[in-house]
Design a protein around this motif. Structure first.
Motif, PDB file in Angstrom:
ATOM      1  N   ASP A 101       0.829  -1.205   0.000  1.00 11.37           N
ATOM      2  CA  ASP A 101       0.000   0.000   0.000  1.00 11.37           C
ATOM      3  C   ASP A 101       0.863   1.254   0.000  1.00 11.37           C
ATOM      4  N   GLU A 102       2.111   1.104   0.442  1.00 15.96           N
ATOM      5  CA  GLU A 102       3.040   2.219   0.528  1.00 15.96           C
ATOM      6  C   GLU A 102       4.433   1.708   0.143  1.00 15.96           C
ATOM      7  N   VAL A 103       5.209   2.578  -0.483  1.00 17.90           N
ATOM      8  CA  VAL A 103       6.575   2.231  -0.883  1.00 17.90           C
ATOM      9  C   VAL A 103       7.519   3.302  -0.357  1.00 17.90           C
ATOM     10  N   GLU A 104       8.593   2.890   0.284  1.00 19.66           N
ATOM     11  CA  GLU A 104       9.596   3.852   0.740  1.00 19.66           C
ATOM     12  C   GLU A 104      10.968   3.400   0.257  1.00 19.66           C
ATOM     13  N   TYR A 105      11.692   4.325  -0.360  1.00 19.98           N
ATOM     14  CA  TYR A 105      12.993   3.979  -0.912  1.00 19.98           C
ATOM     15  C   TYR A 105      14.067   4.907  -0.356  1.00 19.98           C
ATOM     16  N   VAL A 106      15.302   4.423  -0.360  1.00 18.94           N
ATOM     17  CA  VAL A 106      16.435   5.204   0.130  1.00 18.94           C
ATOM     18  C   VAL A 106      17.090   5.924  -1.047  1.00 18.94           C
ATOM     19  N   VAL A 107      17.302   7.221  -0.908  1.00 22.25           N
ATOM     20  CA  VAL A 107      17.959   7.984  -1.970  1.00 22.25           C
ATOM     21  C   VAL A 107      19.396   7.488  -2.171  1.00 22.25           C
ATOM     22  N   ASN A 108      19.936   7.752  -3.338  1.00 19.89           N
ATOM     23  CA  ASN A 108      21.324   7.427  -3.618  1.00 19.89           C
ATOM     24  C   ASN A 108      22.208   8.492  -2.949  1.00 19.89           C
ATOM     25  N   ILE A 109      22.742   8.152  -1.797  1.00 21.33           N
ATOM     26  CA  ILE A 109      23.473   9.124  -0.988  1.00 21.33           C
ATOM     27  C   ILE A 109      24.722   9.639  -1.702  1.00 21.33           C
ATOM     28  N   ALA A 110      25.371   8.766  -2.468  1.00 16.23           N
ATOM     29  CA  ALA A 110      26.565   9.201  -3.197  1.00 16.23           C
ATOM     30  C   ALA A 110      26.227  10.339  -4.155  1.00 16.23           C
ATOM     31  N   GLU A 111      25.047  10.241  -4.813  1.00 12.84           N
ATOM     32  CA  GLU A 111      24.643  11.299  -5.737  1.00 12.84           C
ATOM     33  C   GLU A 111      24.204  12.568  -4.996  1.00 12.84           C
ATOM     34  N   VAL A 112      23.687  12.396  -3.786  1.00 11.76           N
ATOM     35  CA  VAL A 112      23.373  13.567  -2.956  1.00 11.76           C
ATOM     36  C   VAL A 112      24.669  14.295  -2.605  1.00 11.76           C
ATOM     37  N   LYS A 113      25.687  13.527  -2.222  1.00  7.26           N
ATOM     38  CA  LYS A 113      26.971  14.120  -1.863  1.00  7.26           C
ATOM     39  C   LYS A 113      27.590  14.875  -3.046  1.00  7.26           C
ATOM     40  N   ARG A 114      27.279  14.409  -4.257  1.00  8.83           N
ATOM     41  CA  ARG A 114      27.788  15.085  -5.457  1.00  8.83           C
ATOM     42  C   ARG A 114      26.921  16.271  -5.862  1.00  8.83           C
ATOM     43  N   GLN A 115      25.810  16.481  -5.110  1.00  9.44           N
ATOM     44  CA  GLN A 115      24.848  17.539  -5.452  1.00  9.44           C
ATOM     45  C   GLN A 115      24.309  17.341  -6.871  1.00  9.44           C
ATOM     46  N   ASN A 116      24.099  16.080  -7.228  1.00  8.56           N
ATOM     47  CA  ASN A 116      23.632  15.731  -8.573  1.00  8.56           C
ATOM     48  C   ASN A 116      22.111  15.859  -8.628  1.00  8.56           C
ATOM     49  N   GLU A 117      21.654  17.082  -8.822  1.00  9.35           N
ATOM     50  CA  GLU A 117      20.226  17.364  -8.795  1.00  9.35           C
ATOM     51  C   GLU A 117      19.470  16.610  -9.883  1.00  9.35           C
ATOM     52  N   ASP A 118      20.044  16.514 -11.063  1.00  7.28           N
ATOM     53  CA  ASP A 118      19.368  15.822 -12.165  1.00  7.28           C
ATOM     54  C   ASP A 118      19.130  14.360 -11.809  1.00  7.28           C
ATOM     55  N   TYR A 119      20.145  13.698 -11.248  1.00  5.29           N
ATOM     56  CA  TYR A 119      20.009  12.285 -10.909  1.00  5.29           C
ATOM     57  C   TYR A 119      18.967  12.077  -9.815  1.00  5.29           C
ATOM     58  N   ILE A 120      19.088  12.831  -8.732  1.00  7.50           N
ATOM     59  CA  ILE A 120      18.174  12.674  -7.601  1.00  7.50           C
ATOM     60  C   ILE A 120      16.740  12.994  -8.006  1.00  7.50           C
ATOM     61  N   SER A 121      16.555  14.017  -8.832  1.00  8.96           N
ATOM     62  CA  SER A 121      15.218  14.377  -9.316  1.00  8.96           C
ATOM     63  C   SER A 121      14.639  13.263 -10.183  1.00  8.96           C
ATOM     64  N   LYS A 122      15.463  12.723 -11.073  1.00 10.26           N
ATOM     65  CA  LYS A 122      15.008  11.647 -11.959  1.00 10.26           C
ATOM     66  C   LYS A 122      14.631  10.410 -11.156  1.00 10.26           C
ATOM     67  N   GLU A 123      15.477  10.061 -10.180  1.00 13.24           N
ATOM     68  CA  GLU A 123      15.210   8.902  -9.325  1.00 13.24           C
ATOM     69  C   GLU A 123      13.900   9.080  -8.561  1.00 13.24           C
ATOM     70  N   MET A 124      13.750  10.226  -7.931  1.00 13.45           N
ATOM     71  CA  MET A 124      12.563  10.488  -7.133  1.00 13.45           C
ATOM     72  C   MET A 124      11.304  10.504  -8.004  1.00 13.45           C
ATOM     73  N   ASP A 125      11.390  11.174  -9.132  1.00 10.37           N
ATOM     74  CA  ASP A 125      10.233  11.280 -10.015  1.00 10.37           C
ATOM     75  C   ASP A 125       9.812   9.911 -10.545  1.00 10.37           C
ATOM     76  N   ALA A 126      10.786   9.064 -10.878  1.00 16.23           N
ATOM     77  CA  ALA A 126      10.469   7.742 -11.429  1.00 16.23           C
ATOM     78  C   ALA A 126       9.687   6.893 -10.439  1.00 16.23           C
ATOM     79  N   ILE A 127      10.106   6.916  -9.183  1.00 17.77           N
ATOM     80  CA  ILE A 127       9.444   6.071  -8.174  1.00 17.77           C
ATOM     81  C   ILE A 127       8.124   6.685  -7.725  1.00 17.77           C
TER      82      ILE A 127
END
Length: 215
Positions: free
Chosen positions: A80-106
């Motif tokens: 009924d609910e899904v929770e996922y862990v962000v890619n911390i390595a990409e957060v550390k790189r401030q990779n906004e495109d990657y994190i946005s794409k990952e979040m939007d996809a899920i």
């Protein structure tokens, strides 16, 4: 609302008890690994207790494609609910495109199937600026929840982190505080700081503290 989390390393007997306790005390959700979703869903059928599936636990280092597959599979199994862990390595790189794409996809996958989505920041490994960075992305993508921690990292939820998330995330995004919430006093502090959902393996202890006050 409380999410009940099982102890680490338990078997089917522990899942049985988790679900029975969740129904007895009317917890919002049981939070389990993807492979346990169908088993718990069957026990909880018709009870009003949801099943939340953890995706890419506990490190979030799988690819976007793998996370989306896991999310789809968990939903197919009855989550009924899904929770996922962000890619911390990409957060550390401030990779906004990657994190946005990952979040939007899920989040999109969950939204299509009327399933709640939660994004786990794992704040114990992040700086304040990195937490704010994630809050700003979430404010654009609009997951249902952002969550403090998995409970597997070096630290749990803190009042300071919840306040920071509430300040920088848009008001229509809920906050789940999880890990390290062992008593009613801490739960109240998290709610006062801005948490809408509490994840804890100490849920029954907290409920009994409430009962002692009001019953």
């Amino acid at each position: 609302m409380i999410e009940y989390v099982p102890k680490i390393g338990g078997g089917y007997e522990d899942l049985d008890k988790l679900c029975e306790d969740a129904m007895r005390y009317r917890f919002k959700t049981v939070a389990v690994g993807e492979s346990s979703v169908a088993y718990c869903k069957n026990i909880l059928k018709g009870s009003g207790v949801n099943v939340s599936a953890g995706i890419s636990f506990p490190f979030g280092q799988t690819t976007i494609e793998a996370k989306v597959f896991e999310a789809k599979d968990a939903i197919k199994l009855g989550a009924d609910e899904v929770e996922y862990v962000v890619n911390i390595a990409e957060v550390k790189r401030q990779n906004e495109d990657y994190i946005s794409k990952e979040m939007d996809a899920i989040v999109t996958e969950c939204r299509k199937r009327n399933v709640s989505s939660k994004v786990i920041f794992e704040n114990c490994y992040l700086s304040k600026d990195e937490i704010i960075f994630l809050c700003k992305i979430a404010s654009k993508v609009k997951p249902d929840f952002i969550k403090t921690t998995t409970g597997f990292g070096s630290g749990g939820a803190t009042v300071e982190d919840v306040k920071l998330m509430r300040k920088y995330a848009s008001s229509d995004i809920k906050i789940k505080a999880a890990a390290g919430i062992h008593d009613l006093k801490t739960l109240y502090a998290m709610v006062e700081a801005g948490a809408n959902r509490i994840g804890t393996s100490h849920a029954i202890k907290i409920i009994k503290e409430l009962q002692a006050i009001y019953i």
